[in-house]
Design a protein around this motif. Structure first.
Motif, mmCIF file in Angstrom:
data_model
loop_
_atom_site.group_PDB
_atom_site.id
_atom_site.type_symbol
_atom_site.label_atom_id
_atom_site.label_comp_id
_atom_site.label_asym_id
_atom_site.label_seq_id
_atom_site.Cartn_x
_atom_site.Cartn_y
_atom_site.Cartn_z
ATOM 1 N N LYS A 64 0.400 -1.393 0.810
ATOM 2 C CA LYS A 64 -0.395 -0.239 -0.125
ATOM 3 C C LYS A 64 1.346 1.232 -0.190
ATOM 4 O O LYS A 64 1.971 1.152 -0.023
ATOM 5 N N HIS A 65 0.089 2.414 -0.318
ATOM 6 C CA HIS A 65 1.317 3.556 -0.594
ATOM 7 C C HIS A 65 0.223 4.587 0.080
ATOM 8 O O HIS A 65 -1.414 4.777 0.548
ATOM 9 N N THR A 66 1.066 5.982 0.399
ATOM 10 C CA THR A 66 0.349 6.998 1.160
ATOM 11 C C THR A 66 1.269 8.176 0.116
ATOM 12 O O THR A 66 2.515 8.680 -0.646
ATOM 13 N N ALA A 67 0.559 9.631 0.649
ATOM 14 C CA ALA A 67 0.578 10.657 -1.225
ATOM 15 C C ALA A 67 -0.697 12.039 0.075
ATOM 16 O O ALA A 67 -1.400 11.285 0.964
ATOM 17 N N TRP A 68 0.408 12.632 0.011
ATOM 18 C CA TRP A 68 -0.955 13.874 0.035
ATOM 19 C C TRP A 68 -0.653 15.552 -0.854
ATOM 20 O O TRP A 68 0.749 15.272 -1.387
ATOM 21 N N ALA A 69 -1.355 16.066 -0.092
ATOM 22 C CA ALA A 69 -1.368 17.173 -1.119
ATOM 23 C C ALA A 69 -2.417 18.865 -0.788
ATOM 24 O O ALA A 69 -2.335 18.120 0.078
ATOM 25 N N TYR A 70 -1.462 19.460 -0.748
ATOM 26 C CA TYR A 70 -2.210 20.573 -0.902
ATOM 27 C C TYR A 70 -2.234 21.940 -2.113
ATOM 28 O O TYR A 70 -1.492 21.464 -2.905
ATOM 29 N N CYS A 71 -3.387 23.104 -1.684
ATOM 30 C CA CYS A 71 -3.595 24.309 -2.542
ATOM 31 C C CYS A 71 -3.585 25.247 -1.540
ATOM 32 O O CYS A 71 -3.649 25.662 -0.319
ATOM 33 N N HIS A 72 -2.919 26.736 -1.985
ATOM 34 C CA HIS A 72 -3.087 27.442 -1.775
ATOM 35 C C HIS A 72 -3.949 27.810 -1.389
ATOM 36 O O HIS A 72 -4.767 28.753 -2.832
ATOM 37 N N VAL A 73 -4.777 29.217 -0.804
ATOM 38 C CA VAL A 73 -5.997 29.400 -0.395
ATOM 39 C C VAL A 73 -6.169 30.560 0.157
ATOM 40 O O VAL A 73 -4.887 31.105 1.327
ATOM 41 N N PRO A 74 -6.605 31.778 0.399
ATOM 42 C CA PRO A 74 -7.349 32.716 1.334
ATOM 43 C C PRO A 74 -7.378 31.945 2.773
ATOM 44 O O PRO A 74 -7.351 31.009 3.124
ATOM 45 N N ASN A 75 -6.191 33.058 3.619
ATOM 46 C CA ASN A 75 -6.088 33.489 4.671
ATOM 47 C C ASN A 75 -7.001 32.651 6.007
ATOM 48 O O ASN A 75 -7.845 33.377 5.624
ATOM 49 N N GLY A 76 -6.976 31.488 6.400
ATOM 50 C CA GLY A 76 -8.083 31.179 7.715
ATOM 51 C C GLY A 76 -9.551 30.771 6.374
ATOM 52 O O GLY A 76 -10.316 30.767 7.095
ATOM 53 N N GLY A 77 -9.343 30.327 4.920
ATOM 54 C CA GLY A 77 -10.492 30.152 4.397
ATOM 55 C C GLY A 77 -11.348 28.318 4.544
ATOM 56 O O GLY A 77 -10.308 27.077 4.806
ATOM 57 N N ASP A 78 -12.669 28.444 4.323
ATOM 58 C CA ASP A 78 -12.790 27.250 5.458
ATOM 59 C C ASP A 78 -13.897 26.778 4.157
ATOM 60 O O ASP A 78 -14.860 26.025 3.904
ATOM 61 N N LEU A 79 -13.689 26.552 2.911
ATOM 62 C CA LEU A 79 -14.498 26.199 1.747
ATOM 63 C C LEU A 79 -13.309 25.419 1.417
ATOM 64 O O LEU A 79 -12.312 25.034 1.355
ATOM 65 N N ASP A 80 -14.633 23.971 1.237
ATOM 66 C CA ASP A 80 -13.389 22.838 1.019
ATOM 67 C C ASP A 80 -13.498 22.250 -0.357
ATOM 68 O O ASP A 80 -13.559 22.648 -1.648
ATOM 69 N N VAL A 81 -12.245 22.726 -0.752
ATOM 70 C CA VAL A 81 -11.378 22.053 -2.082
ATOM 71 C C VAL A 81 -10.887 21.005 -2.120
ATOM 72 O O VAL A 81 -10.114 20.685 -3.244
ATOM 73 N N THR A 82 -11.005 19.549 -1.149
ATOM 74 C CA THR A 82 -10.650 18.925 -1.552
ATOM 75 C C THR A 82 -11.060 18.523 -3.258
ATOM 76 O O THR A 82 -10.149 17.376 -3.778
ATOM 77 N N ALA A 83 -12.249 18.097 -3.692
ATOM 78 C CA ALA A 83 -12.377 18.167 -4.984
ATOM 79 C C ALA A 83 -11.708 19.035 -6.099
ATOM 80 O O ALA A 83 -11.441 17.328 -6.981
#
Length: 474
Positions: free
Chosen positions: A356-375
């Motif tokens: 099995k494996h793991t990975a992670w990713a992120y993107c930059h959003v407005p400071n303190g932003g609460d919109l879920d951008v997982t999709a």
């Protein structure tokens, strides 16, 4: 009566531990107070998805740990740290199924860039050659005169330009421009801003000169090794020991705080003069990040074969696409197709059950932003790795707020300890001859909110402790 110390360090992130180690190496008595149950700050790991899958909560790729003059000189391997290297440091795929890939070898990298390969070698070759001269100057305190001014001047002529200016003047095709844009976007600032080219040059050069490794079994191992070394030198660490006000601390000649300006104002209270306090309160934090961790059934099925060699993959298409994405959070917006920074670990099987494996990713959003951008993040991965979503066994999502709960220094999800605008890099956290020293005698700041800024290099703490030793503990 409370036991007294030569120095107390508030915060056991890599910079706090580096400060404490520097002081302990000088024979000083040191106490470290850490609010969380474990040391590490942003350099911690946990099972965030399924049992047996180890994920790094924030920091993961240790490019600057390898470059750091301080950390390289510590016997951390004797205290349990093992670094694991992917074949390539980073890659940047485009929609045509091809990727620019940054290998340790400049020749091998150039071979992925077609007609821009020679230009990549010409840009990075002199920097790789001079890296042992450049790294101490770039990571050292700004108040120290450079030991190799010619090498630093050659770097500065390129570094003071924007990432866009550099990319457009050196490269013709999108693969090389994108490869440079992806690494420059670690600055978390618009790619047209002054000195964003420096981030691309420093991190890009580190990938060729030293590589971008990870700690086997998780970034927590870096912090644990540093803590073990500190204890072997006689230092004391107290975890689960939150400090609300510096007046709570035992007597000490010196206090160093591995916190951001916002926390320092709160901790110091009336100890700080009003003028300096106002300057700290005007310190600007940058965009936050929205992070997704995955437990995977198999490696990510990249279209571009070169991405399978890389530990870090930058996603987002052409330079112009990345540029639009990185402007959005500064304007309070969310990018529809965000720049995504992804890290995968097929070269470190200790992080997941067999097969099995793991990975992670992120993107930059407005400071303190609460919109879920997982999709949106997962769609960008799927764009360059069709079938990726089918490999997901479980996911863990961290909003900017969740990251700040894990580590109070990540204000609004800002993982850099403050925005990386050019002027704030020079005056970090405020314009002073000694940026680590506050106007209050014996009180120093040693976090990523001081030079040289973010990254697991320990140099903020080491620099602060060295200067404090000279000024306060002679």
């Amino acid at each position: 009566m409370a036991e007294s110390y030569d120095a107390i360090v508030v915060g056991a992130g890599p910079n706090g531990l580096a400060a404490a180690i520097t002081l302990a190496q000088a024979g000083r008595s040191v106490l470290v107070r850490e609010a969380n149950a474990t040391v590490g700050g942003s350099c911690r790991s946990a099972e965030l998805t399924l049992p047996g899958y180890i994920h790094d909560i924030c920091s993961t790729v240790q490019a600057l740990a390898v470059a750091s003059p301080f950390l390289r000189g510590l016997p951390l391997a004797e205290h349990g740290l093992e670094l694991v290297y992917p074949r390539a440091s980073y890659a940047h795929p485009l929609d045509d199924g091809h990727a620019g890939v940054a290998y340790r070898s400049l020749d091998e990298t150039a071979a992925t860039l077609g007609r821009d390969g020679a230009a990549w070698k010409k840009l990075f070759g002199p920097l790789v050659r001079d890296w042992e001269k450049l790294a101490p100057a770039l990571l050292g305190p700004l108040i120290s005169p450079p030991r190799h001014p010619l090498a630093l001047a050659n770097f500065g002529l390129k570094a003071l330009r924007s990432a866009r200016s550099l990319a457009e003047s050196w490269f013709e095709a999108e693969h090389a421009k994108g490869l440079f844009a992806g690494v420059a976007a670690h600055s978390i600032t618009p790619l047209e801003w002054t000195a964003t080219g420096a981030f691309g040059l420093v991190l890009g050069t580190s990938g060729h000169a030293g590589g971008w490794p990870v700690a086997r079994a998780g970034s927590q191992k870096v912090a644990e090794a540093m803590a073990s070394l500190l204890r072997s030198l006689g230092g004391r660490i107290e975890t689960g020991a939150r400090v609300e006000n510096l007046d709570e601390l035992p007597p000490a000649k010196l206090i160093l705080c591995d916190v951001t300006p916002r926390q320092l104002v709160k901790l110091a209270g009336t100890r700080l003069p009003e003028g300096y306090k106002k300057r700290l309160q005007s310190f600007r934090y940058g965009p936050g990040v929205h992070k997704v961790d995955w437990a995977l059934s198999e490696p990510i099925p990249w279209k571009a074969a070169g991405c399978r060699d890389a530990g870090t993959v930058h996603l987002g298409g052409t330079f112009d696409e990345l540029s639009r994405s990185e402007r959005a959070p500064w304007e309070g917006r969310y990018a529809d197709k965000p720049y995504v920074l992804l890290v995968q670990y097929p070269f470190d099987p200790s992080r997941a059950p067999a097969g099995k494996h793991t990975a992670w990713a992120y993107c930059h959003v407005p400071n303190g932003g609460d919109l879920d951008v997982t999709a949106q993040i997962e769609s960008q991965v799927e764009r360059f790795a069709p079938g990726f979503k089918d490999t997901i066994l479980a996911r863990g999502v961290m909003t900017p707020e969740a990251l700040e709960r894990h580590n109070a220094n990540l204000v609004g999800g800002d993982i850099s300890g403050g925005a990386n605008m050019f002027w704030q890099l020079l005056a970090r956290p405020a314009l002073r001859a000694n940026p680590y020293r506050t106007p209050t005698k014996g009180l120093y700041l040693c976090s990523a909110s001081t030079p040289p800024g973010a990254g697991v290099h320990g140099m903020c703490g080491h620099n602060a402790a060295r200067l404090a030793l000279k000024a306060e503990l002679r």
